[in-house]
Design a protein around this motif. Structure first.
Motif, mmCIF file in Angstrom:
data_model
loop_
_atom_site.group_PDB
_atom_site.id
_atom_site.type_symbol
_atom_site.label_atom_id
_atom_site.label_comp_id
_atom_site.label_asym_id
_atom_site.label_seq_id
_atom_site.Cartn_x
_atom_site.Cartn_y
_atom_site.Cartn_z
ATOM 1 N N GLY A 108 0.826 -1.202 0.000
ATOM 2 C CA GLY A 108 0.000 0.000 0.000
ATOM 3 C C GLY A 108 0.855 1.243 0.000
ATOM 4 N N ALA A 109 1.825 1.298 -0.932
ATOM 5 C CA ALA A 109 2.845 2.348 -0.933
ATOM 6 C C ALA A 109 2.276 3.764 -0.981
ATOM 7 C CB ALA A 109 3.813 2.123 -2.098
ATOM 8 N N GLY A 110 1.211 3.982 -1.744
ATOM 9 C CA GLY A 110 0.669 5.330 -1.850
ATOM 10 C C GLY A 110 -0.463 5.626 -0.898
ATOM 11 N N SER A 111 -0.664 4.761 0.078
ATOM 12 C CA SER A 111 -1.815 4.857 0.977
ATOM 13 C C SER A 111 -1.472 5.618 2.256
ATOM 14 C CB SER A 111 -2.296 3.449 1.329
ATOM 15 O OG SER A 111 -3.218 3.471 2.394
ATOM 16 N N ASP A 112 -2.513 6.179 2.886
ATOM 17 C CA ASP A 112 -2.305 6.787 4.204
ATOM 18 C C ASP A 112 -2.348 5.729 5.306
ATOM 19 O OD1 ASP A 112 -4.986 6.191 4.290
ATOM 20 O OD2 ASP A 112 -5.661 8.220 4.751
ATOM 21 N N SER A 113 -2.607 4.455 4.902
ATOM 22 C CA SER A 113 -2.582 3.347 5.849
ATOM 23 C C SER A 113 -1.834 2.153 5.238
ATOM 24 C CB SER A 113 -4.008 2.928 6.223
ATOM 25 O OG SER A 113 -4.707 3.970 6.859
ATOM 26 N N PRO A 114 -0.519 2.252 5.086
ATOM 27 C CA PRO A 114 0.241 1.128 4.538
ATOM 28 C C PRO A 114 0.041 -0.123 5.388
ATOM 29 C CG PRO A 114 1.609 3.096 4.670
ATOM 30 C CD PRO A 114 0.345 3.393 5.415
ATOM 31 N N ASN A 115 0.235 -1.278 4.762
ATOM 32 C CA ASN A 115 0.006 -2.562 5.413
ATOM 33 C C ASN A 115 1.121 -2.869 6.416
ATOM 34 O OD1 ASN A 115 0.065 -5.506 5.846
ATOM 35 N ND2 ASN A 115 -1.573 -5.534 4.319
ATOM 36 N N VAL A 116 0.771 -2.852 7.674
ATOM 37 C CA VAL A 116 1.751 -3.044 8.744
ATOM 38 C C VAL A 116 2.386 -4.426 8.666
ATOM 39 C CG1 VAL A 116 2.061 -3.227 11.243
ATOM 40 C CG2 VAL A 116 0.667 -1.375 10.282
ATOM 41 N N GLU A 117 1.563 -5.460 8.450
ATOM 42 C CA GLU A 117 2.090 -6.826 8.429
ATOM 43 C C GLU A 117 3.104 -7.013 7.299
ATOM 44 O OE1 GLU A 117 -1.105 -6.044 8.668
ATOM 45 O OE2 GLU A 117 -1.445 -6.625 10.773
ATOM 46 N N GLU A 118 2.783 -6.469 6.124
ATOM 47 C CA GLU A 118 3.687 -6.614 4.983
ATOM 48 C C GLU A 118 4.981 -5.826 5.202
ATOM 49 O OE1 GLU A 118 3.416 -8.594 2.338
ATOM 50 O OE2 GLU A 118 1.548 -9.388 3.188
ATOM 51 N N LEU A 119 4.874 -4.648 5.807
ATOM 52 C CA LEU A 119 6.072 -3.859 6.113
ATOM 53 C C LEU A 119 6.956 -4.595 7.118
ATOM 54 C CD1 LEU A 119 4.690 -0.202 6.395
ATOM 55 C CD2 LEU A 119 6.365 -1.032 4.740
ATOM 56 N N ALA A 120 6.334 -5.170 8.132
ATOM 57 C CA ALA A 120 7.093 -5.859 9.176
ATOM 58 C C ALA A 120 7.847 -7.060 8.615
ATOM 59 C CB ALA A 120 6.163 -6.284 10.302
ATOM 60 N N LYS A 121 7.280 -7.725 7.604
ATOM 61 C CA LYS A 121 7.938 -8.882 6.999
ATOM 62 C C LYS A 121 9.297 -8.518 6.397
ATOM 63 C CE LYS A 121 3.751 -11.432 5.675
ATOM 64 N NZ LYS A 121 2.942 -11.878 4.505
ATOM 65 N N LEU A 122 9.468 -7.243 6.034
ATOM 66 C CA LEU A 122 10.715 -6.794 5.409
ATOM 67 C C LEU A 122 11.804 -6.481 6.436
ATOM 68 C CD1 LEU A 122 9.157 -4.519 2.644
ATOM 69 C CD2 LEU A 122 10.076 -6.818 2.384
ATOM 70 N N ASN A 123 11.433 -6.554 7.715
ATOM 71 C CA ASN A 123 12.394 -6.412 8.805
ATOM 72 C C ASN A 123 13.221 -5.116 8.734
ATOM 73 O OD1 ASN A 123 13.657 -7.301 11.170
ATOM 74 N ND2 ASN A 123 15.349 -8.240 10.029
ATOM 75 N N PRO A 124 12.557 -3.966 8.629
ATOM 76 C CA PRO A 124 13.315 -2.711 8.568
ATOM 77 C C PRO A 124 13.826 -2.275 9.935
ATOM 78 C CG PRO A 124 10.971 -2.252 8.570
ATOM 79 C CD PRO A 124 11.104 -3.752 8.521
ATOM 80 N N ASP A 125 14.935 -1.534 9.932
ATOM 81 C CA ASP A 125 15.387 -0.868 11.153
ATOM 82 C C ASP A 125 14.563 0.393 11.399
ATOM 83 O OD1 ASP A 125 17.517 -2.664 11.330
ATOM 84 O OD2 ASP A 125 18.802 -1.393 10.107
ATOM 85 N N LEU A 126 14.204 1.037 10.278
ATOM 86 C CA LEU A 126 13.557 2.341 10.368
ATOM 87 C C LEU A 126 12.592 2.508 9.200
ATOM 88 C CD1 LEU A 126 13.416 5.324 11.496
ATOM 89 C CD2 LEU A 126 15.312 5.840 9.939
ATOM 90 N N VAL A 127 11.391 3.029 9.500
ATOM 91 C CA VAL A 127 10.425 3.404 8.466
ATOM 92 C C VAL A 127 10.181 4.905 8.594
ATOM 93 C CG1 VAL A 127 8.109 3.069 7.535
ATOM 94 C CG2 VAL A 127 9.336 1.133 8.524
#
Length: 373
Positions: A108-127
């Motif tokens: 949901g790259a252009g969304s005001d509510s990106p998908n938390v679960e999908e972002l977390a799967k990428l294991n970022p240090d910082l968003v």
């Protein structure tokens, strides 16, 4: 004769020491460990340095990308961004590996509510989010141990603040100070020529966004607190959009435009079809507009754009090139005061000094600029 192998620990130590020495020569010592920063929403956030995996996404993330790529280290740590932003020629020149860093649609790259679960799967240090993204998204990510920082990047003050914030996050505060100094210097150069102008010497200027969204043609003017309005003011004009009420885009009809009778009109479309240049030509040849002062004097200007993709490359939008737009507007509004200003040279040096492009690369970006440079 058998070659002696250098112990791995010695090699690692040598690399670390070399990196330290290079950093020290640049005038700073890389930070490690936790730091505390205050983001654009006033939130105090703990971030562990160095950050090695950074995602920049969500609604209106493109200004963040445009500033982040001014930091040389970002191409090594940024691995998540909007595919649309990744298609911009300027960013592709800065980061040849950009195609490997685009996020899938599930994010949901252009969304005001990106998908938390999908972002977390990428294991970022910082968003890093723009302030347009909902706070609940950050809270959900933080509950998973992921640091989230908001930036604004909507006017000079927030640009200076957020550039310095990004400098802390990317471990390069000297670079952040250099970038901030550039924006301050150019902005105050314009103000030094225009601040004392009396109202009688400030032409009436109208900034218009020509939109065909939903199949309906409309002219829209920015709100009184928007960047485009303040740019006209700083450039020595009187922004007619000061007189509008809404904070966002205001739809204005021809009767209102005729009543204002602007002396200068700036046009954007944030698209290739129609382009700002084609809308400009239509207005100059439209019998309905022939009595508008700006049309009579041929002072309808298409805003330069270096990527032709929504507002990502338009020089009026709050991406990194708005400062070039500020210089451009000053020359269009007060040509006598800025007769010695070479816009093409300023733009070329901007691409080289701010983004580290060589002269050939900067020239290629210059060739793609549309509008009335």
């Amino acid at each position: 004769m058998r070659k002696e192998r250098i112990p791995t620990v010695v090699l690692i130590l040598a690399i670390v020491v070399t990196a330290y020495l290079v950093a020290t020569q640049r005038g700073y010592t890389p930070l490690t460990g936790p730091i505390s920063v205050v983001d654009a929403l006033g939130r105090t956030v703990q971030v562990e340095l160095p950050v090695n995996r950074v995602i920049i996404t969500g609604k209106s993330a493109f200004p963040i990308i445009s500033v982040a790529y001014m930091f040389p280290s970002v191409r090594n740590v940024l691995y998540g961004l909007d595919p649309r932003t990744a298609s911009v020629p300027l960013f592709r020149a800065v980061d040849p590996a950009i195609d490997t860093k685009t996020l899938n649609q599930e994010i949901g790259a252009g969304s005001d509510s990106p998908n938390v679960e999908e972002l977390a799967k990428l294991n970022p240090d910082l968003v890093i989010f723009k302030t347009a993204v909902k706070l609940q998204v950050a809270e959900s990510l933080e509950s998973l141990g992921i640091s989230v920082v908001y930036v604004d990047l909507e006017n000079l003050d927030s640009y200076l603040r957020d550039i310095r914030l990004l400098g802390k996050l990317f471990g390069d505060e000297p670079r952040a100070n250099n970038i901030a100094s550039y924006y301050e210097e150019k902005y105050h150069y314009v103000l030094s020529q225009t601040a004392s102008l009396p109202q009688s010497e400030r032409p009436k200027c109208l900034f218009l966004y020509y939109s065909t969204k939903g199949g309906t043609v409309s002219f829209n003017a920015p709100g009184p607190n928007w960047l485009q309005t303040s740019m006209i003011d700083a450039a020595g004009g009187y922004p007619l959009s000061k007189e509008l009420g809404a904070t966002g885009w205001n739809t204005v009809n021809f009767e209102q435009i005729a009543q204002w009778n602007p002396e200068i009109v700036f046009i954007v479309t944030y698209s290739e079809e129609p382009s700002a240049a084609s809308v400009k030509e239509n207005l100059l040849n439209d019998p309905l507009w022939k009595n508008i002062a700006a049309v009579k004097e041929g002072k309808v200007h298409a805003v330069p754009d270096d990527s032709h993709l929504i507002a990502i490359g338009s020089w009026d939008a709050p991406n990194s090139r708005w400062i070039l737009g500020q210089l451009w507007m000053a020359k269009k509004i007060q040509p006598a005061l800025f007769a010695d200003l070479d816009l093409a040279s300023e733009a070329r040096l901007f691409y080289m000094n701010m983004y580290g492009l060589d002269e050939k690369q900067a020239g290629e970006i210059m060739q793609q600029i549309t509008g009335d440079l």
